[in-house]
Design an enzyme around this catalytic site. Structure first.
Site, PDB file in Angstrom:
ATOM      1  N   CYS A  47      -3.817  -0.981  -1.981  1.00  0.00           N
ATOM      2  CA  CYS A  47      -4.064   0.438  -2.254  1.00  0.00           C
ATOM      3  C   CYS A  47      -5.051   0.577  -3.412  1.00  0.00           C
ATOM      4  O   CYS A  47      -4.810   0.054  -4.511  1.00  0.00           O
ATOM      5  CB  CYS A  47      -2.736   1.101  -2.615  1.00  0.00           C
ATOM      6  SG  CYS A  47      -2.874   2.844  -2.995  1.00  0.00           S
ATOM      7  N   TYR A  95      -0.444   8.431  -2.589  1.00  0.00           N
ATOM      8  CA  TYR A  95      -0.440   8.158  -4.021  1.00  0.00           C
ATOM      9  C   TYR A  95      -1.639   8.851  -4.700  1.00  0.00           C
ATOM     10  O   TYR A  95      -1.595   9.124  -5.890  1.00  0.00           O
ATOM     11  CB  TYR A  95      -0.575   6.646  -4.293  1.00  0.00           C
ATOM     12  CG  TYR A  95       0.657   5.808  -4.041  1.00  0.00           C
ATOM     13  CD1 TYR A  95       1.828   6.333  -3.496  1.00  0.00           C
ATOM     14  CD2 TYR A  95       0.644   4.451  -4.365  1.00  0.00           C
ATOM     15  CE1 TYR A  95       2.937   5.531  -3.280  1.00  0.00           C
ATOM     16  CE2 TYR A  95       1.754   3.650  -4.166  1.00  0.00           C
ATOM     17  CZ  TYR A  95       2.897   4.182  -3.621  1.00  0.00           C
ATOM     18  OH  TYR A  95       3.994   3.377  -3.419  1.00  0.00           O
ATOM     19  N   ASP A 106       0.869  -1.177   0.000  1.00  0.00           N
ATOM     20  CA  ASP A 106       0.000   0.000   0.000  1.00  0.00           C
ATOM     21  C   ASP A 106       0.904   1.224   0.000  1.00  0.00           C
ATOM     22  O   ASP A 106       2.110   1.126   0.263  1.00  0.00           O
ATOM     23  CB  ASP A 106      -0.880  -0.001   1.265  1.00  0.00           C
ATOM     24  CG  ASP A 106      -1.775   1.229   1.336  1.00  0.00           C
ATOM     25  OD1 ASP A 106      -2.470   1.517   0.344  1.00  0.00           O
ATOM     26  OD2 ASP A 106      -1.749   1.934   2.365  1.00  0.00           O
ATOM     27  N   SER A 107       0.307   2.378  -0.266  1.00  0.00           N
ATOM     28  CA  SER A 107       1.072   3.624  -0.224  1.00  0.00           C
ATOM     29  C   SER A 107       1.530   3.950   1.201  1.00  0.00           C
ATOM     30  O   SER A 107       2.417   4.768   1.390  1.00  0.00           O
ATOM     31  CB  SER A 107       0.208   4.763  -0.771  1.00  0.00           C
ATOM     32  OG  SER A 107      -1.004   4.832  -0.041  1.00  0.00           O
ATOM     33  N   THR A 110      -5.721   3.269  -5.068  1.00  0.00           N
ATOM     34  CA  THR A 110      -5.154   4.106  -6.127  1.00  0.00           C
ATOM     35  C   THR A 110      -4.247   3.261  -7.030  1.00  0.00           C
ATOM     36  O   THR A 110      -4.320   3.353  -8.257  1.00  0.00           O
ATOM     37  CB  THR A 110      -4.372   5.284  -5.510  1.00  0.00           C
ATOM     38  OG1 THR A 110      -5.261   6.011  -4.651  1.00  0.00           O
ATOM     39  CG2 THR A 110      -3.834   6.213  -6.571  1.00  0.00           C
ATOM     40  N   HIS A 149      -8.515   3.959   3.580  1.00  0.00           N
ATOM     41  CA  HIS A 149      -8.771   4.649   4.842  1.00  0.00           C
ATOM     42  C   HIS A 149     -10.261   4.783   5.187  1.00  0.00           C
ATOM     43  O   HIS A 149     -10.608   5.043   6.326  1.00  0.00           O
ATOM     44  CB  HIS A 149      -8.186   6.059   4.802  1.00  0.00           C
ATOM     45  CG  HIS A 149      -6.695   6.101   4.858  1.00  0.00           C
ATOM     46  ND1 HIS A 149      -5.903   5.470   3.918  1.00  0.00           N
ATOM     47  CD2 HIS A 149      -5.856   6.708   5.732  1.00  0.00           C
ATOM     48  CE1 HIS A 149      -4.632   5.687   4.207  1.00  0.00           C
ATOM     49  NE2 HIS A 149      -4.574   6.435   5.303  1.00  0.00           N
ATOM     50  N   CYS A 188     -11.244   3.310  -0.969  1.00  0.00           N
ATOM     51  CA  CYS A 188      -9.958   3.809  -0.462  1.00  0.00           C
ATOM     52  C   CYS A 188      -9.671   3.078   0.838  1.00  0.00           C
ATOM     53  O   CYS A 188     -10.591   2.835   1.633  1.00  0.00           O
ATOM     54  CB  CYS A 188     -10.037   5.314  -0.220  1.00  0.00           C
ATOM     55  SG  CYS A 188      -8.584   6.002   0.599  1.00  0.00           S
ATOM     56  N   GLU A 192      -6.297   9.280   9.529  1.00  0.00           N
ATOM     57  CA  GLU A 192      -4.974   9.088  10.158  1.00  0.00           C
ATOM     58  C   GLU A 192      -4.848   9.878  11.450  1.00  0.00           C
ATOM     59  O   GLU A 192      -4.112   9.487  12.346  1.00  0.00           O
ATOM     60  CB  GLU A 192      -3.864   9.458   9.172  1.00  0.00           C
ATOM     61  CG  GLU A 192      -3.776   8.451   8.047  1.00  0.00           C
ATOM     62  CD  GLU A 192      -2.448   8.440   7.317  1.00  0.00           C
ATOM     63  OE1 GLU A 192      -1.511   9.133   7.761  1.00  0.00           O
ATOM     64  OE2 GLU A 192      -2.369   7.732   6.294  1.00  0.00           O
TER      65      GLU A 192
HETATM   66  N1  DGL Z   1      -3.992   3.935  -0.001  1.00  0.00           N
HETATM   67  C1  DGL Z   1      -4.636   4.979  -0.777  1.00  0.00           C
HETATM   68  C2  DGL Z   1      -5.858   4.394  -1.484  1.00  0.00           C
HETATM   69  O1  DGL Z   1      -6.424   3.414  -1.052  1.00  0.00           O
HETATM   70  C3  DGL Z   1      -5.033   6.156   0.092  1.00  0.00           C
HETATM   71  C4  DGL Z   1      -3.858   7.003   0.555  1.00  0.00           C
HETATM   72  C5  DGL Z   1      -3.084   7.602  -0.599  1.00  0.00           C
HETATM   73  O2  DGL Z   1      -3.581   8.530  -1.265  1.00  0.00           O
HETATM   74  O3  DGL Z   1      -1.999   7.127  -0.853  1.00  0.00           O
HETATM   75  O4  DGL Z   1      -6.257   4.916  -2.499  1.00  0.00           O
END
Ligand code: DGL
Length: 270
Positions: free
Chosen positions: A72, A41, A9-10, A74, A185, A183, A151
């Site tokens: 992730c 990301y 993940d990012s 993204t 989060h 996403c 977060e």
């Molecule tokens: N992990 C990213 C997502 O699920 C969210 C955080 C980011 O923008 O990197 O899209």
């Protein structure tokens, strides 16, 4: 599976996916890589996201994983084709399973999806939903502020509710009956999202859908010792602290590693 499952993940959001993987496949060993040096990301160009994702994937492959889960959204939205092309082991994404579950769950045919700007701009969710339910109408809304709010642990503050009301207004207007949390989060903010959207809207957690799909595919190979190895590219202490909330349990040792250039860990641990 004899080899571990790699998850990247990012940053720390992918732990929401690991949490479901652990629940559904408790015997599998997992290697997690969070690219905390380059998060987010969701605000980056597709070219950058593809490059970072390939580097994260190579890092996991160097650790001998037998499958890769792109936790992730993204990366799944933007880099999946590139990852599948390069990766010699099965690659699982979060978008396909989330879209499938939403297409099955809708009664009205009106589906909403929220995610980062990059995910929504990619148009991947409407495309994936159309493959399964061509008549569905999909409304996508980027909600970038949800990432820092989650977060910070601002899960039910008045400011969070206010922001959610504003972001989600087009989805209320569209009268959707299913909303994809596209996403990593957003499951942390499910309470506020449910409050704003009302009980009539089914929330689909793309990470949970992904974990269920991985179990479907890997079930026959199941059976091992379990356990998770954590790697991040920066800030291991913060990863442990905030990650505990996302993971729902204590995070063990976290090693610092760089994904780019082979990813040899410099040895710093937290
Ligand atoms: N992990 C990213 C997502 O699920 C969210 C955080 C980011 O923008 O990197 O899209």
């Amino acid at each position: 599976m004899k080899r571990p499952i790699g998850v990247f993940d990012s940053g720390l959001g992918g732990l929401t996916v690991v949490r479901h993987l652990r629940r559904l496949l408790p015997g599998e060993a997992i290697v997690y890589f969070g690219d905390t040096a380059r998060v987010p990301y969701g605000t980056k160009s597709p070219e950058a996201v593809v490059r970072f994702s390939l580097e994260s994937c190579r890092f996991l492959l160097d650790r001998g994983v037998g499958a890769v889960v792109v936790a992730c959204n993204t990366s799944s939205a933007v880099a999946l084709d590139a990852l599948r092309k390069e990766c010699p082991v099965p690659v699982f994404d979060v978008v396909g399973p989330g879209a499938r579950r939403a297409a099955e769950a809708t009664r009205s045919g009106r589906i909403g999806v929220i995610g980062t700007r990059a995910t929504i701009m990619s148009g991947v969710y409407p495309r994936e939903i159309a493959r399964r339910n061509p008549a569905a109408a999909v409304t996508g809304v980027p909600c970038p502020l949800f990432v820092p709010l989650a977060e910070e642990g601002w899960l039910d503050r008045p400011a969070t509710v206010e922001i959610a009301r504003e972001y989600l207004l087009p989805l209320r207007t569209a009268d959707i009956d299913v909303l994809i949390l596209g996403c990593t989060h957003y499951p942390a903010l499910a309470g506020v999202i449910r409050l704003v959207m009302g009980d009539g809207v089914t929330l689909v957690d793309s990470g949970e859908s992904c974990a269920a799909f991985v179990r479907e595919r890997l079930a026959s190979l199941r059976g091992g010792e379990g356990g998770i190895e954590y790697f991040v590219s920066d800030m291991p202490d913060r990863f442990r602290e905030v990650g505990r909330v996302f993971m729902g349990e204590e995070i063990g040792e976290v090693a610092v590693a760089r994904a780019e250039g082979g990813g040899a860990p410099p040895g710093r641990r937290s």
